[in-house]
Design a protein around this motif. Structure first.
Motif, PDB file in Angstrom:
ATOM      1  N   ASP A 187      -5.824  -5.726  -5.696  1.00 53.93           N
ATOM      2  CA  ASP A 187      -4.386  -5.839  -5.993  1.00 53.93           C
ATOM      3  C   ASP A 187      -3.970  -4.893  -7.111  1.00 53.93           C
ATOM      4  OD1 ASP A 187      -4.179  -7.702  -4.042  1.00 53.93           O
ATOM      5  OD2 ASP A 187      -3.960  -9.439  -5.360  1.00 53.93           O
ATOM      6  N   PHE A 188      -4.355  -3.641  -6.982  1.00 53.68           N
ATOM      7  CA  PHE A 188      -4.181  -2.677  -8.063  1.00 53.68           C
ATOM      8  C   PHE A 188      -2.710  -2.364  -8.317  1.00 53.68           C
ATOM      9  CE2 PHE A 188      -3.809   1.658  -9.706  1.00 53.68           C
ATOM     10  CZ  PHE A 188      -4.649   1.586 -10.801  1.00 53.68           C
ATOM     11  N   GLN A 189      -2.369  -2.306  -9.605  1.00 55.66           N
ATOM     12  CA  GLN A 189      -1.076  -1.821 -10.064  1.00 55.66           C
ATOM     13  C   GLN A 189      -1.358  -0.777 -11.151  1.00 55.66           C
ATOM     14  OE1 GLN A 189       1.921  -2.745  -8.891  1.00 55.66           O
ATOM     15  NE2 GLN A 189       1.323  -4.481  -7.619  1.00 55.66           N
ATOM     16  N   MET A 190      -0.681   0.348 -11.086  1.00 58.56           N
ATOM     17  CA  MET A 190      -0.918   1.386 -12.086  1.00 58.56           C
ATOM     18  C   MET A 190      -0.419   0.914 -13.448  1.00 58.56           C
ATOM     19  SD  MET A 190      -2.305   4.400 -12.374  1.00 58.56           S
ATOM     20  CE  MET A 190      -2.192   5.352 -10.842  1.00 58.56           C
ATOM     21  N   SER A 191      -1.316   0.857 -14.417  1.00 49.00           N
ATOM     22  CA  SER A 191      -0.965   0.415 -15.765  1.00 49.00           C
ATOM     23  C   SER A 191      -1.918   1.092 -16.750  1.00 49.00           C
ATOM     24  CB  SER A 191      -1.091  -1.113 -15.892  1.00 49.00           C
ATOM     25  OG  SER A 191      -2.440  -1.515 -15.770  1.00 49.00           O
TER      26      SER A 191
ATOM     27  N   LYS B 208      -7.558  -1.403  -3.795  1.00 46.57           N
ATOM     28  CA  LYS B 208      -6.903  -2.265  -2.814  1.00 46.57           C
ATOM     29  C   LYS B 208      -5.447  -2.460  -3.224  1.00 46.57           C
ATOM     30  CE  LYS B 208      -9.120  -5.651  -0.910  1.00 46.57           C
ATOM     31  NZ  LYS B 208      -9.826  -6.931  -0.672  1.00 46.57           N
ATOM     32  N   LEU B 209      -4.536  -2.187  -2.297  1.00 46.91           N
ATOM     33  CA  LEU B 209      -3.108  -2.335  -2.564  1.00 46.91           C
ATOM     34  C   LEU B 209      -2.542  -3.455  -1.687  1.00 46.91           C
ATOM     35  CD1 LEU B 209      -1.950   1.413  -2.590  1.00 46.91           C
ATOM     36  CD2 LEU B 209      -2.764   0.018  -4.506  1.00 46.91           C
ATOM     37  N   ASP B 210      -1.920  -4.430  -2.326  1.00 49.00           N
ATOM     38  CA  ASP B 210      -1.190  -5.481  -1.607  1.00 49.00           C
ATOM     39  C   ASP B 210       0.131  -4.873  -1.166  1.00 49.00           C
ATOM     40  OD1 ASP B 210       0.371  -7.598  -0.773  1.00 49.00           O
ATOM     41  OD2 ASP B 210      -0.202  -8.924  -2.429  1.00 49.00           O
ATOM     42  N   VAL B 211       0.253  -4.565   0.131  1.00 51.60           N
ATOM     43  CA  VAL B 211       1.418  -3.806   0.601  1.00 51.60           C
ATOM     44  C   VAL B 211       2.672  -4.669   0.686  1.00 51.60           C
ATOM     45  CG1 VAL B 211      -0.033  -2.173   1.837  1.00 51.60           C
ATOM     46  CG2 VAL B 211       0.854  -4.179   3.047  1.00 51.60           C
ATOM     47  N   LEU B 212       2.536  -5.980   0.440  1.00 57.82           N
ATOM     48  CA  LEU B 212       3.703  -6.862   0.444  1.00 57.82           C
ATOM     49  C   LEU B 212       4.166  -7.212  -0.964  1.00 57.82           C
ATOM     50  CD1 LEU B 212       2.762  -9.371   3.308  1.00 57.82           C
ATOM     51  CD2 LEU B 212       4.146  -7.292   3.456  1.00 57.82           C
ATOM     52  N   ALA B 213       3.419  -6.772  -1.970  1.00 55.52           N
ATOM     53  CA  ALA B 213       3.713  -7.189  -3.344  1.00 55.52           C
ATOM     54  C   ALA B 213       4.916  -6.473  -3.933  1.00 55.52           C
ATOM     55  CB  ALA B 213       2.491  -6.964  -4.235  1.00 55.52           C
ATOM     56  N   ASN B 214       5.178  -5.256  -3.470  1.00 50.68           N
ATOM     57  CA  ASN B 214       6.254  -4.448  -4.037  1.00 50.68           C
ATOM     58  C   ASN B 214       7.091  -3.842  -2.919  1.00 50.68           C
ATOM     59  OD1 ASN B 214       5.384  -4.596  -6.904  1.00 50.68           O
ATOM     60  ND2 ASN B 214       3.591  -3.484  -6.150  1.00 50.68           N
ATOM     61  N   PRO B 215       8.284  -3.334  -3.247  1.00 54.20           N
ATOM     62  CA  PRO B 215       9.076  -2.624  -2.233  1.00 54.20           C
ATOM     63  C   PRO B 215       8.271  -1.485  -1.614  1.00 54.20           C
ATOM     64  CG  PRO B 215      10.401  -3.045  -4.183  1.00 54.20           C
ATOM     65  CD  PRO B 215       8.995  -3.436  -4.541  1.00 54.20           C
ATOM     66  N   LEU B 216       8.536  -1.208  -0.351  1.00 55.04           N
ATOM     67  CA  LEU B 216       7.763  -0.222   0.391  1.00 55.04           C
ATOM     68  C   LEU B 216       7.681   1.120  -0.325  1.00 55.04           C
ATOM     69  CD1 LEU B 216       6.285   0.848   2.881  1.00 55.04           C
ATOM     70  CD2 LEU B 216       8.528   1.179   3.976  1.00 55.04           C
ATOM     71  N   GLN B 217       8.810   1.620  -0.819  1.00 57.08           N
ATOM     72  CA  GLN B 217       8.808   2.939  -1.437  1.00 57.08           C
ATOM     73  C   GLN B 217       7.925   2.973  -2.688  1.00 57.08           C
ATOM     74  OE1 GLN B 217      10.176   5.719   0.069  1.00 57.08           O
ATOM     75  NE2 GLN B 217       8.841   6.658  -1.470  1.00 57.08           N
TER      76      GLN B 217
END
Length: 218
Positions: free
Chosen positions: A118-122, A136-145
Motif C-alpha cells: 500500500d505504498f504512498q510516496m512520502s 504494491k499500489l492500492d489502485v482504489l485508495a486514491n483518485p485514478l490520476q
C-alpha cells in the motif's frame, strides 16, 4: 491437534499467469489490531505454511508474499526463511525509522526480495525505494490520476509495480498499459484457503528451527 486455515490470493503477471501468492492469516487466535497480535499471526502463518502443511502444498513452485510487522523485521524473522521462496511484504503500518531501514537493507543485501505494501510516496518511505524490489499500489485508495502520476514517479527506480485491488478487466488493461507488471484483486481471484492440522508448537522457537532446515551444511 487443531485445524489450520491459511488464506492465499493469487498474484499474476501481465500475461495473467500465476507469479506468486500472498499468504493471509485466517483465524481468531490473535488480535490483528494490536502490534503483538499481528506479529504472532505472521509467525503462525510461517510455521503453519512451512512446517505444518508444507510450502509446496500451499504455493506450489511459486513464491509466497508474507506480511511482516516492524517487530518481525527487528527480530530478523525473515532471515530464518528460504530467500528463494518468499517475498518480504512490509506492511503499511510499519513506522519507518533508522532501525527498520537498517534491517531492510540487511535483508536486501542478503538476497531477499522486499515488497512495500500500500505504498504512498512520502519522506518516510522514499528511502526504501533505493533497495526495495516491488511496490504494491492500492489502485482504489486514491483518485485514478493520482495513482497514474505515482506510477510515473516510480518509473526511474529499479522496481516492479504491483497493482492490487484490480476488480475489472478494464482496470487490468489500464494499469498494465501504465507500467504495472504484477496484479492482484477480485478480478483474478478472491482469497481462498488451504487447510491442514496443527501440532501445538512455540511459534518463535519453530521459526528459529528453520535456520537449521535451510542451512545447506546440515
Amino acid at each position: 491437534m487443531t485445524n489450520i486455515v491459511v488464506g492465499r490470493q493469487e498474484i499474476l503477471d501481465s500475461n495473467m499467469s500465476i507469479h506468486a501468492y500472498e499468504l493471509l492469516f485466517r483465524g481468531q487466535d490473535f488480535d490483528l489490531s494490536s502490534k503483538d497480535g499481528s506479529s504472532e499471526a505472521t509467525n503462525q502463518i510461517i510455521t503453519d505454511t512451512i512446517l505444518e502443511i508444507g510450502l509446496n502444498n500451499v504455493v506450489g513452485n511459486s513464491k509466497a508474499f508474507i506480511n511482516f510487522t516492524a517487530q518481525n523485521l527487528l527480530e530478523k524473522i525473515p532471515l530464518y526463511l528460504p530467500k528463494d521462496r518468499i517475498v518480504i511484504e512490509v506492511l503499511e503500518s510499519v513506522a519507518v525509522d533508522l532501525r527498520i531501514i537498517s534491517a531492510l537493507k540487511e535483508l536486501s543485501n542478503e538476497g531477499y526480495t522486499l515488497a512495500l505494501d500500500d505504498f504512498q510516496m512520502s519522506s518516510e518511505w522514499r528511502p526504501l525505494l533505493e533497495f526495495a524490489h516491488i511496490v504494491k499500489l492500492d489502485v482504489l485508495a486514491n483518485p485514478l490520476q493520482e495513482t497514474l502520476d505515482l506510477i510515473k514517479e516510480l518509473k526511474p527506480y529499479n522496481l516492479t509495480i504491483l497493482a492490487e485491488k484490480v476488480e475489472t478487466h478494464e482496470m487490468f488493461e489500464l494499469f498494465r498499459d501504465a507500467g504495472c507488471e504484477l496484479f492482484q484483486g477480485f478480478f483474478f481471484s478472491k482469497p481462498n484457503t488451504v487447510k491442514g492440522r496443527r501440532v501445538g508448537v512455540n511459534h518463535l522457537a519453530a521459526v528459529k528451527l528453520l535456520t537449521l532446515v535451510n542451512d545447506p551444511d546440515v
